[in-house]
Design a protein around this motif. Structure first.
Motif, PDB file in Angstrom:
ATOM      1  N   GLY A   1      -6.282   7.057  -8.714  1.00 30.67           N
ATOM      2  CA  GLY A   1      -5.953   7.262  -7.304  1.00 30.67           C
ATOM      3  C   GLY A   1      -6.192   6.024  -6.460  1.00 30.67           C
ATOM      4  O   GLY A   1      -6.247   6.104  -5.246  1.00 30.67           O
ATOM      5  N   ASN A   2      -6.358   4.871  -7.111  1.00 29.51           N
ATOM      6  CA  ASN A   2      -6.543   3.595  -6.409  1.00 29.51           C
ATOM      7  C   ASN A   2      -7.762   3.549  -5.494  1.00 29.51           C
ATOM      8  O   ASN A   2      -7.725   2.927  -4.444  1.00 29.51           O
ATOM      9  N   ALA A   3      -8.841   4.232  -5.881  1.00 31.62           N
ATOM     10  CA  ALA A   3     -10.036   4.165  -5.045  1.00 31.62           C
ATOM     11  C   ALA A   3     -10.764   2.845  -5.232  1.00 31.62           C
ATOM     12  O   ALA A   3     -11.526   2.413  -4.376  1.00 31.62           O
ATOM     13  N   GLN A   4     -10.539   2.205  -6.368  1.00 32.51           N
ATOM     14  CA  GLN A   4     -11.097   0.879  -6.672  1.00 32.51           C
ATOM     15  C   GLN A   4     -12.620   0.854  -6.757  1.00 32.51           C
ATOM     16  O   GLN A   4     -13.237  -0.200  -6.613  1.00 32.51           O
ATOM     17  N   ASN A   5     -13.245   2.009  -6.986  1.00 28.58           N
ATOM     18  CA  ASN A   5     -14.694   2.021  -7.209  1.00 28.58           C
ATOM     19  C   ASN A   5     -15.043   1.361  -8.533  1.00 28.58           C
ATOM     20  O   ASN A   5     -16.101   0.736  -8.675  1.00 28.58           O
TER      21      ASN A   5
ATOM     22  N   GLU B   1     -15.794  -2.310  -8.487  1.00 25.61           N
ATOM     23  CA  GLU B   1     -17.057  -2.602  -7.809  1.00 25.61           C
ATOM     24  C   GLU B   1     -18.239  -2.261  -8.711  1.00 25.61           C
ATOM     25  O   GLU B   1     -19.270  -2.922  -8.670  1.00 25.61           O
TER      26      GLU B   1
ATOM     27  N   THR C   1      -9.062  -3.543 -11.359  1.00 25.99           N
ATOM     28  CA  THR C   1      -7.893  -3.167 -10.553  1.00 25.99           C
ATOM     29  C   THR C   1      -6.706  -4.054 -10.910  1.00 25.99           C
ATOM     30  O   THR C   1      -5.560  -3.617 -10.846  1.00 25.99           O
ATOM     31  N   GLU C   2      -6.996  -5.293 -11.317  1.00 27.11           N
ATOM     32  CA  GLU C   2      -5.907  -6.156 -11.779  1.00 27.11           C
ATOM     33  C   GLU C   2      -5.310  -5.580 -13.065  1.00 27.11           C
ATOM     34  O   GLU C   2      -4.092  -5.546 -13.242  1.00 27.11           O
TER      35      GLU C   2
ATOM     36  N   ALA D   1      -3.243  -2.567 -12.163  1.00 28.09           N
ATOM     37  CA  ALA D   1      -1.966  -2.984 -11.588  1.00 28.09           C
ATOM     38  C   ALA D   1      -1.051  -3.556 -12.672  1.00 28.09           C
ATOM     39  O   ALA D   1       0.148  -3.256 -12.705  1.00 28.09           O
TER      40      ALA D   1
ATOM     41  N   ARG E   1       2.419  -2.081 -13.812  1.00 28.33           N
ATOM     42  CA  ARG E   1       3.681  -2.811 -13.891  1.00 28.33           C
ATOM     43  C   ARG E   1       4.366  -2.557 -15.230  1.00 28.33           C
ATOM     44  O   ARG E   1       5.563  -2.311 -15.293  1.00 28.33           O
TER      45      ARG E   1
ATOM     46  N   SER F   1     -12.853   0.171  -0.132  1.00 32.57           N
ATOM     47  CA  SER F   1     -11.660   0.795  -0.717  1.00 32.57           C
ATOM     48  C   SER F   1     -11.862   2.293  -0.933  1.00 32.57           C
ATOM     49  O   SER F   1     -10.921   3.074  -0.832  1.00 32.57           O
TER      50      SER F   1
ATOM     51  N   THR G   1      -1.554   0.940  -1.619  1.00 34.99           N
ATOM     52  CA  THR G   1      -1.824   1.484  -2.952  1.00 34.99           C
ATOM     53  C   THR G   1      -0.533   1.599  -3.772  1.00 34.99           C
ATOM     54  O   THR G   1      -0.574   1.508  -4.998  1.00 34.99           O
TER      55      THR G   1
ATOM     56  N   ALA H   1       1.591  -5.833  -6.784  1.00 37.42           N
ATOM     57  CA  ALA H   1       0.559  -6.835  -6.506  1.00 37.42           C
ATOM     58  C   ALA H   1      -0.440  -6.808  -7.659  1.00 37.42           C
ATOM     59  O   ALA H   1      -1.129  -5.813  -7.854  1.00 37.42           O
TER      60      ALA H   1
ATOM     61  N   PRO I   1      -6.273 -10.023  -7.795  1.00 38.87           N
ATOM     62  CA  PRO I   1      -7.068  -9.694  -6.608  1.00 38.87           C
ATOM     63  C   PRO I   1      -6.556 -10.441  -5.369  1.00 38.87           C
ATOM     64  O   PRO I   1      -6.529  -9.876  -4.275  1.00 38.87           O
TER      65      PRO I   1
ATOM     66  N   GLN J   1      -3.547  -8.779  -4.109  1.00 39.67           N
ATOM     67  CA  GLN J   1      -3.902  -7.485  -3.523  1.00 39.67           C
ATOM     68  C   GLN J   1      -4.475  -7.664  -2.121  1.00 39.67           C
ATOM     69  O   GLN J   1      -4.273  -6.815  -1.252  1.00 39.67           O
TER      70      GLN J   1
ATOM     71  N   ARG K   1      -3.034  -6.231   1.326  1.00 40.97           N
ATOM     72  CA  ARG K   1      -3.903  -5.521   2.260  1.00 40.97           C
ATOM     73  C   ARG K   1      -3.731  -6.081   3.673  1.00 40.97           C
ATOM     74  O   ARG K   1      -3.628  -5.320   4.635  1.00 40.97           O
TER      75      ARG K   1
END
Ligand code: HEM
Ligand code: SF4
Ligand code: SF4
Ligand code: FES
Lengths: 248, 213
Positions: free
Chosen positions: A211-215, A218, A227-228, A231, A235, B97, B173, B181, B184, B187, B191
């Motif tokens: 869901g793209n929360a990107q936790n 981190e 996240t890269e 993504a 793609r 995020s 998103t 994208a 980082p 991205q 953003r």
């Protein structure tokens, strides 16, 4: 400096029993980490009320943040307990098992689902037969730089523990397996089954469940660019999405 | 699902991708077009009414609206609500995020409630009352109503800003979902772009609302 350290530990006696909190107070040792505190409790398993109890169970191997076995929720955030330094933690220190895996006992959990996810995305180099295939393809330095970072994943579970889309009741593969599918899809030999990995990512529990929360990115102790990776695999499956519609 | 098999794809994956796509085309693009149209509120009642009514001159207008906007929106909202129920609440991970992730869900629910109220207030209500066509008068009288005007204004203000946020952050998103994208750095570029888009669309819709405030 304080003379003692207090730990609040969420315990569970068996896979099916209820959990409960127990407090331990142990002597303060400068530069100690959470594992050494657990070792102290193991040597003298007496809780803060003075009752002798069963020693707290946890898992660890490398003690240098490379195996991932000792991962637990420390003061509400997931981290390796071997590299969690007592001096840097707010006291009292609270320890809980990860919430996204079945508890085996106390702080030890069963991360089988993560290894299962690696099997599903076939996170390995495929080689058929034993005959000499000659030297592998040369990898460029830029390729190596990306691949090396991704290969540092220790399947510890921090990323999925922090992920709001990963739960005990669903079958999301999680960021680590998605990132590993990227690693092996870029490997000169392993990429021969790249399409099969994409097929897995496009099933239920696959990349669409993110869901793209990107936790994850981190929370990853190895700073893997998750996240890269998500993504990049997004793609790759997007390419397959259009190929399936217009070419398959 | 037959349709998914026909596309050689898992239905779960396909529905998620359609959800993502419908958020941008057509619903997102319609939102931009719709907000643009509202700038005519500054051109006076006649011009505004004409610009809205001219769309309905076409015999296909209603069909276009249903097929291009209502059905995709309904699909997006329906699946969106389903997705909200599938998440785990984890307040101890206080990352920016993660906050946006929740704002996306909360604004989604807010936008849904707003759209229901808005369609009732601006479309179905006047239709059933037989006053359809005098959009400007209808809106401005609703806003200046001594009893409910303040509530209407507040609902419109938050509804519009919520929709703009949801669209701008969703575009962000969307670029991750489809792998547009990658790094980082890119991205962050996306953003910044979506923050700018949020500011521009917010300013434009606040300016439009100011005409009848
Ligand atoms: C003004 C109308 C709307 C527009 C323009 C819009 C647009 C978008 C866009 C562009 C996305 C991003 C898709 C992606 O990340 O790939 C999105 C995601 C989302 N939308 Fe909407 N949306 C609208 C209304 C709604 C409504 C009414 C709901 C339901 C309550 C909703 C719930 C969601 C949810 C939960 C997500 C996150 C999905 C995910 O990240 O997996 N949206 N929306
Ligand atoms: S990606 Fe990072 S957080 Fe996830 S399992 Fe691998 S090392 Fe742990
Ligand atoms: S981006 Fe968010 S939803 Fe996706 S895997 Fe990472 S933490 Fe989970
Ligand atoms: S013991 Fe290996 S990571 Fe902590």
């Amino acid at each position: 400096m304080p003379d003692t350290v207090t730990l609040k530990i969420k315990r569970q006696d068996s896979e099916t029993s209820d959990s409960y909190w127990e407090t331990f107070t142990i002597p303060y040792i400068p530069r100690s980490n959470v594992i050494s505190c657990l070792m102290d409790i193991q040597a003298n398993p007496v809780n803060a009320k003075g009752e002798e109890v069963t020693p707290v169970v946890w898992e660890s191997n490398c003690l240098e943040e490379v195996c991932g076995a000792c991962t637990m929720v420390i003061n509400g955030k997931v981290h390796q307990s071997c590299s969690a330094l007592v001096d840097q933690l707010e006291k009292p220190i609270s320890l809980e098992p990860m919430s996204k895996f079945p508890v085996v006992r106390d702080l030890a959990v069963d991360r089988a689902r993560m290894f299962g996810a690696l099997k599903k995305v076939q996170a390995w180099v495929t080689a058929d037969g034993y005959h000499d295939l000659g030297p592998g393809e040369r990898e460029s330095t830029s390729h190596q730089e990306v691949a090396y970072k991704l290969s540092e994943c220790m399947t510890c579970g921090c990323c999925v523990e922090a992920c709001p889309q990963y739960s005990l009741s669903n079958n999301f593969l999680g960021a680590a397996a998605i990132s590993q599918s990227r690693l092996f899809n870029m490997h000169p030999t392993a990429k021969n089954i790249a399409d099969e990995r994409l097929d897995t990512l496009m099933q239920k529990g696959g990349i669409a469940d993110c869901g793209n929360a990107q936790n994850c990115v981190e929370a990853c102790p190895k700073s893997i660019p998750l996240t890269e990776s998500i993504a990049e695999m997004g793609r790759q499956v997007s390419g397959k999405f259009w190929r399936n519609i217009f070419q398959a | 699902m037959f349709f998914a098999e026909w596309c050689f794809m898992d239905s779960h994956f396909l529905t998620r991708r359609i959800h993502s796509l419908t958020g941008v085309v057509p619903v997102g693009l319609f939102l931009v077009y719709h907000l643009y149209l509202q700038l005519y509120l500054h051109s006076g009642a006649e011009t505004y009414n004409n610009s809205v009514n001219s769309f309905y001159d076409s015999p296909l207008a209603i069909w276009a609206l249903v097929i291009v906007v209502y059905i995709p929106l309904f699909f997006h909202a329906f699946l969106g609500i389903h997705l909200i129920f599938e998440t785990t609440v984890q307040p101890s991970y206080t990352y920016f995020s993660h906050l946006l992730y929740w704002l996306q869900r909360i604004s989604g629910i807010g936008v849904l409630l707003f759209i229901i109220a808005h369609v009732w207030n601006a479309q179905l209500g006047p239709w059933m009352a037989g006053t359809w066509g005098t959009h400007f008068e209808h809106l401005s009288s609703g806003f200046s109503n001594p009893e409910s005007g303040m509530i209407t204004k507040t609902v419109y203000l938050f509804g519009v800003l919520g929709a703009v946020f949801h669209f701008a952050n969703g575009l962000n998103t969307f670029c991750m979902t489809w792998g547009i994208a990658l790094t980082p750095k890119s991205q962050i570029r996306i953003r910044i772009f979506s923050i700018l888009l949020f500011l521009i669309l917010s300013a434009s819709s606040l300016y439009a609302l100011a005409a009848i405030w």
